[in-house]
Design an enzyme around this catalytic site. Sequence first.
Site, short mmCIF file in Angstrom:
data_model
loop_
_atom_site.label_atom_id
_atom_site.label_comp_id
_atom_site.label_asym_id
_atom_site.label_seq_id
_atom_site.Cartn_x
_atom_site.Cartn_y
_atom_site.Cartn_z
N ILE A 1 34.54 -102.33 11.90
CA ILE A 1 34.40 -103.71 11.43
C ILE A 1 33.12 -104.29 12.00
O ILE A 1 32.62 -103.80 13.01
CB ILE A 1 35.60 -104.58 11.86
N HIS B 1 25.74 -100.23 14.03
CA HIS B 1 25.94 -100.01 12.59
C HIS B 1 24.78 -99.26 11.94
O HIS B 1 24.97 -98.23 11.28
CB HIS B 1 26.11 -101.37 11.88
N HIS C 1 29.64 -100.56 20.87
CA HIS C 1 30.01 -101.47 19.78
C HIS C 1 31.12 -102.42 20.22
O HIS C 1 31.09 -103.62 19.91
CB HIS C 1 30.45 -100.70 18.54
N HIS D 1 23.87 -105.55 18.24
CA HIS D 1 25.02 -105.26 17.39
C HIS D 1 24.61 -104.46 16.16
O HIS D 1 24.88 -103.27 16.07
CB HIS D 1 25.72 -106.57 16.99
N ASN E 1 30.81 -106.53 20.09
CA ASN E 1 31.45 -107.03 18.87
C ASN E 1 32.68 -107.88 19.13
O ASN E 1 32.78 -108.99 18.64
CB ASN E 1 31.82 -105.87 17.95
#
Length: 897
Positions: free
Chosen positions: A897, A560, A747, A555, A751
């Site tokens: 997010i 990110h 993602h 993740h 997520n």
Amino acid sequence: MLNLKSHSSHQILLPNYKPYISGGRNASFAVTPTFKSVRKRENIRGRRVSSTIKAVKTLNENPTTTGAKAVITVQQTVGGVLTHLGLSRGLDDITDVLGRTLLIELVAAEVDPDTGLEKPKIKAYAHRRDKQDNETYYVSNFTVPEDFGEVGAITIENEHHKEMFVESIVIDGIYGGAINVTCNSWIHSKFDNKEPRIFFVDKSHLPSNTPSGLKSYREKELEILRGDGTGERKTSERIYDYDVYNDLGDPDSSDDLARPVLGGKDHPYPRRCRTGRPTTKKDPLSETRSMSMYVPRDEAFSEVKQMTFSAKTVYSVFHSLVPSIETSAIDSELGFPHFTAIETLFNEGVELPEQKSTGFLTNILPRLVKAITDVGNNILRFETPELIERDRFCWFRDEEFARQTLAGVNPCQIELVTEWPLKSKLDPEVYGPAESAITKELIEREIGGFTTLEKALEQKKLFILDYHDLFLPYVNKVRKLKGTTLYGSRTLFYLMPSGTLRPLAIELTRPPIDGKPQWKEVFQPCWDATGVWLWRLAKAHVLAHDSGYHQLVSHWLRTHCCVEPYIIATNRQLSAMHPIHKLLHPHLRYTMEINALAREALINANGIIEKAFSPRKYSMEVCSVIYDQLWQFDLQALPADLISRGMAVEDPTAPHGLKLTIEDYPYANDGLLIWDAIKKWVTDYVTYYYPKANLVQSDNELQAWWTEIRTVGHGDKKDESWWPKLETPEDLIGIITNMIWVASGHHAAVNFGQYDFAGYFPNRPTIARTNMPTEDPNDSEKEEFLKRPEEFLLKCFPSQVQATIVMAILDVLSSHSPDEEYLGETIQPYWKDDKYINAIFEQFSGRLKEIEGIIDARNEDSSLKNRFGAGVVPYQLLKPFSEEGVTGMGVPNSISI
């Protein structure tokens, strides 16, 4: 109700503004609005301007000039139309009355052919004219010389004392029809920065095709965005620059909160956005922390209405809810006394202390925080995850444990076993004997009715979750921390004829410690009571390893963290008018602010990850080691990832050009559909702008962009041979498809299923707190385990505080914003006038809608047992679209997010 102390949207309708021209140069212009539904502020398909733009007539007094009108759409923010407060609001109201609000200048696309100089800009002030819903319209009138030619850009000077968010500008009345300028940007006040903002019209230009009048503006804008690498960044700035992760620790507050700098020779890591804050007193290499992390102004979206959900909700959970949970407990190490106590989190909830902040939380987290008005308390009550709604005891079963390696929240770590015996690559002088304790005889006792070990290897039937070498070097360090433990682990699976996986063995290893030799033991499914409970405890340890790896690597790191350098380089090196900037922009939005929030309260020293996930204090250091050893840009592509793990082989005759090792592998099956759709869209787009290979090689912005990503953004890996070359359109297609997949499909897969799969934490405990009872046990531990094995398992699970905090975090991280932008859902406004781009985007969008149906059909196919069956949660994480909330489906454009 569980008391931690007590146990010993909205939608806007706007017209699509499409002026048309009738007659010659002195003709009048009419407006033909078309109303469409809009889900998000930046995907606006039109503007309500019918009440603002009227018929525009040319100026007959001077036959060499033309009258033109510009309508500027300004979006209201949380603080008001222009975010005005106090005295400055009054001053700005006066400015509006006087008509000196926005100074607009039209910039000619071409230089004067006679002099070779820039043509004089055409200036006019804009006046506030109208307001509709959350938008305000400003209008300016221009007198344009006939020989001015095509408008290429617009500059804006904000005469207000406060910034304002400008969505778009539409200019009408100039030869050639209406001109659209998509802005979606904050415009600083001239009192903060005298340099006006420039926006280019909605046309794409490669650097070599830049209109002559715009070349200097193109270069200057990029120089502004790069900055000079000095000074502390201000909130209003738009500067993109690089720095190492030197702000995760807080050594000035406590020596225990000091953390190593991530990025550089000692701890290789991607770069993050530079903030320029002062260094700490105790460590000159570390940067002081702040409650407000700088991100370039256009990367911050929390103030604009309709974009408040993601950032503000996460911020509130970090800073309000988590402290409330922590203060609700007398003993933060206290575990759950029995399994029914875990169920009260969903049935009755946790009583939180009375705080003003919880009232605010009630407004933004109606799913979680519910006020019990009759007793005056605040109750944190969780919704039951779908996994448990469907099958309350699924987490207990081996088949579900195995199924989730293929169709759970971390389906990208399982790999094929290709060598036997299993061996560690670590130094045996330090970590003990390298060979695994999982023997051929042990495996054949489990699979003897099906095949031999040799045939299982040959037929590609053995698979592994391998956290042995990754975690073993940190076992002794982690064990010195209070309330936790760690092992290295290997978990072996066998592919059954039904297409499902069967767990065969779990090996847990502890390196030499305190004069004791290496300890390792193999646990297996068995038929005696003691062996069954040992197996369950071993699974809890493996799941804690998998949860930690998932959060840190699958993740955070792979999406990110590794995407942030792409964002920085794209804004520093690719002009806003570059077609690749426009292609990437929807997939890079909102990520930097979420990342800043993560550095503030999630991955920082004593943050959520360190409090509740393995390997606690060393989490980010381990993340750096994994980046150094395992991360490769080329392997972020889904097909390459599957091949590298032995989960697929190239096969030109197979769908997607790959033959899967496990045919019923939901993540791979659905992911390849998304991957191919993205690649087709990118291929059609790139070949449109780069019909010849030499155009890629000669594009100086594009080459600088790729060079900076490799040598600066991921500079610790700049010399690796696996970096793709960028010489042809095919190279560019591969690179861009990779980036878009990571930001969207990958993602989404790791997520949005977090709450469904880990909301009931026994299914995926984030940490293991006690050693196995067979490792150096004393008499009391033996007796405790044998008499009450359930309590022994509960003590191994996260504490009440840890579990409750993680559940709240995962609930928020798994939620879709009411105005989320989904892959292929809505075309970007700057493409709306390009017929070719519209056509290929419609194909892309249509394909994603087809994929929705394909995934639905797969989830109803009884032959696909890894996604269909009694109590089984269907695999929907790569289903393209979603409603708001925790739905377990939907692939947003970007990491929002």
